[in-house]
Structures are given as C-alpha cells and as structure tokens.
Design an enzyme around this catalytic site. Sequence first.
Site, PDB file in Angstrom:
ATOM      1  N   ARG A  53      -5.566  15.561   0.094  1.00  0.00           N
ATOM      2  CA  ARG A  53      -4.761  15.786  -0.909  1.00  0.00           C
ATOM      3  C   ARG A  53      -5.859  15.883  -2.219  1.00  0.00           C
ATOM      4  NH1 ARG A  53      -1.271  13.382   1.894  1.00  0.00           N
ATOM      5  NH2 ARG A  53      -3.241  12.337   2.492  1.00  0.00           N
ATOM      6  N   THR A  54      -6.688  15.097  -2.270  1.00  0.00           N
ATOM      7  CA  THR A  54      -7.742  15.177  -3.540  1.00  0.00           C
ATOM      8  C   THR A  54      -8.600  16.513  -3.597  1.00  0.00           C
ATOM      9  OG1 THR A  54      -8.036  12.637  -3.485  1.00  0.00           O
ATOM     10  CG2 THR A  54      -9.683  13.831  -4.595  1.00  0.00           C
ATOM     11  N   LYS A  82     -29.770  16.289   8.065  1.00  0.00           N
ATOM     12  CA  LYS A  82     -31.032  16.338   7.990  1.00  0.00           C
ATOM     13  C   LYS A  82     -31.823  15.183   7.379  1.00  0.00           C
ATOM     14  CE  LYS A  82     -30.766  21.334   8.043  1.00  0.00           C
ATOM     15  NZ  LYS A  82     -31.318  22.684   7.246  1.00  0.00           N
ATOM     16  N   ARG A 103     -16.727  12.618  -3.486  1.00  0.00           N
ATOM     17  CA  ARG A 103     -16.184  11.475  -2.685  1.00  0.00           C
ATOM     18  C   ARG A 103     -17.317  11.106  -1.855  1.00  0.00           C
ATOM     19  NH1 ARG A 103     -10.531  11.069  -0.021  1.00  0.00           N
ATOM     20  NH2 ARG A 103     -10.014  10.827  -2.046  1.00  0.00           N
ATOM     21  N   HIS A 131     -11.209   5.297  -8.032  1.00  0.00           N
ATOM     22  CA  HIS A 131     -10.748   6.614  -7.607  1.00  0.00           C
ATOM     23  C   HIS A 131      -9.914   7.170  -9.043  1.00  0.00           C
ATOM     24  CE1 HIS A 131      -8.967  10.065  -5.617  1.00  0.00           C
ATOM     25  NE2 HIS A 131      -8.471   9.548  -4.749  1.00  0.00           N
TER      26      HIS A 131
HETATM   27  C1  NCD Z   1      -6.405   7.566  -1.150  1.00  0.00           C
HETATM   28  C2  NCD Z   1      -8.036   7.297  -1.071  1.00  0.00           C
HETATM   29  O1  NCD Z   1      -8.755   8.198  -0.647  1.00  0.00           O
HETATM   30  O2  NCD Z   1      -8.303   6.451  -1.348  1.00  0.00           O
HETATM   31  N1  NCD Z   1      -6.121   8.803  -0.992  1.00  0.00           N
HETATM   32  C3  NCD Z   1      -5.658   9.711  -1.793  1.00  0.00           C
HETATM   33  O3  NCD Z   1      -7.016  10.073  -2.491  1.00  0.00           O
HETATM   34  N2  NCD Z   1      -4.695  10.054  -2.184  1.00  0.00           N
HETATM   35  C4  NCD Z   1      -5.832   6.359  -0.298  1.00  0.00           C
HETATM   36  C5  NCD Z   1      -6.064   6.225   0.953  1.00  0.00           C
HETATM   37  O4  NCD Z   1      -6.712   6.810   1.575  1.00  0.00           O
HETATM   38  O5  NCD Z   1      -5.307   5.193   1.339  1.00  0.00           O
END
Ligand code: NCD
Length: 304
Positions: A53-54, A82, A103, A131
Amino acid sequence: MRHDHIISAKQLSRADIEEVLDRAAEVAADPEAFADRHENALLGLLFFEPSTRTKMSFTAAVKRLGGDVVDMGTVESSSVKKGESLADTVRVVEGYADALVLRHPSEGSAQMASEFVDVPLINAGDGAGQHPTQTLLDLYTIRESAGFDDLTIGIMGDLKYGRTVHSLAHALTTVDADQHFISPESLQLPRSVRYDLHEEGATIREHTELEPVLSELDVLYVTRIQAERFPDESEYRAVAGEYQIDAETLEAARDDLTVMHPLPRVDEIDHDIDGTDHAHYFQQAHNGVPVRMALLDLVLEGQR
Ligand code: NCD
C-alpha cells in the site's frame, strides 16, 4: 505547512493535520485539477522492508501530480547488499530526486537519514517507531466517517510493535480524542509512548478485553500482530490469533461503528465483516492516494 522532513506524527499540529486533510479533500473532489501540479517532480523511493500500500500509493500519488518515481528497488538488488550505509545511500539518492520516501526496519532511521539530506525526507515506517503518513490517511478516514468532535476510539492488537498505532495515538491526542487501548499485557503500548502521551495531556485507558468498551466506540482500529518484530518466536506464538473480531462480536457495537485496519490483515478481522457498513478498511487504503497527493503537494510546494 512548514516542515522539511515528515518524520513523526509528534511534529504535526492540529493546523498541519487540518491543512493536509483539507487539501486531500480538494484532491478527492477534483483530482484533475492537480494532474500537472508537479510536472517532472521525481520522488525517490527507498524501501528496505516489504510494502504494498505505502509504496504503490506514493507512486500513484506522485504520478497523479504529473511526476514520477526513481525507485531503489529491493535491498537484494541495490548497493545495500555491498555494504553501503544508509547515510551514504540517501546522500546519493537525494541527487536524483526532489523528495525521498524511506521505509527501514530500524527505529530512528528516518530521523538519522534526514540529517544527511537537504531534500524533504518522508518516513514511511521506521521499525516499530513511527508511520506518520499512514496516520494522515487514518485521520482522513476518521474525519470522513465519525468526525473529530467527541471522538471515542478503540485501538486493538499489537500496540507494542505497531508503528501505525504509535503515530496515530499522538495525532488523536492532538485532535482531543478519547483513546482506549486493547491488547494482551505483553503487547501494551511501550512505556516511552505512554509517557509522551501523558505529557501531551492524552485521555487514554488500557484494557485486555474489547467487550467492556466496545459499545462506547465510534471507531475500532484493529492491527496485525507484528510477527517480524518479535525477538522470540515462542513469544509471538503465545499471542498469535488473539483479538480477532467477526460479525458476531460487532452485534454489541453501535450500528455506526467504523472498523479500520492499516492492512495487511492476517486473521484479526473475519471476512464476514467485509460486506457490512462497519468495514472502512479498504476505503481507508484507497484514501492513501489523495492524502499522499496532498502531502506531496504541500511538501513540494514548500520547496519552491
Ligand atoms: C503497516 C506498516 O507497515 O506498519 N502497513 C501499512 O503501511 N499499511 C501495518 C502493518 O504492516 O501491519
């Protein structure tokens, strides 16, 4: 909005939140009006952890603003393999892009990386830390469904490792919501988060069962047990499969209860809820595009 980097929900004032959500509502009402707003803008994607999703909604968002992405790809296919440090990677990639989305599995990594770059860096999840862009789309969904006035919300599941929870709790404090936290004792909010929330004047209560509070809730925010963050697999097995809800559970809830989940779900929400009016989690995921378009619009506008 006067922020170069978007690292934590703690940095967002009520005015910042309303500005992003209002802009997102404008985007949702007339996406075409934003179609060439950031022609030629490039967003650098640095995802050191899995994401559907992100990553896809950030990609959709920048493309719908007229821009594009430059994507590091997976850790396996990059120079990280590397032995390149995160600081070096971001210093290089800032030369290829107008803003970065990061991320990473280590808590604090986004803050650290932001100190090495001049372009805006957006935290898309730093380990069990924060997040903040998920929080903005969560807030957008809450504002659309339940509104912020007299809001009572239950947040259930993995409150210890769930970064979406840590971010959301700060923002809910900013909008003065009543917050109930429901989890096994071993997965309660980290002490540092609880301390910060108290310092911010939050109204929070902690429970081990959903049932006593369910009928009071406007919103129930369910989360996945974050299997990948447990140092010990037996600790995970002890709590896996707890805190599941189904249509029968919700018979005791208000008819207008909004059920949310950042997704992916494993088994926390039974599929028999999907077709009910309670289910807002797919709409919530879709809201990621207008909300990230709005945020990118504000962040890139601030760069001009
Ligand atoms: C979440 C995350 O990555 O923290 N996912 C997301 O970005 N929608 C929640 C999760 O992984 O449970």
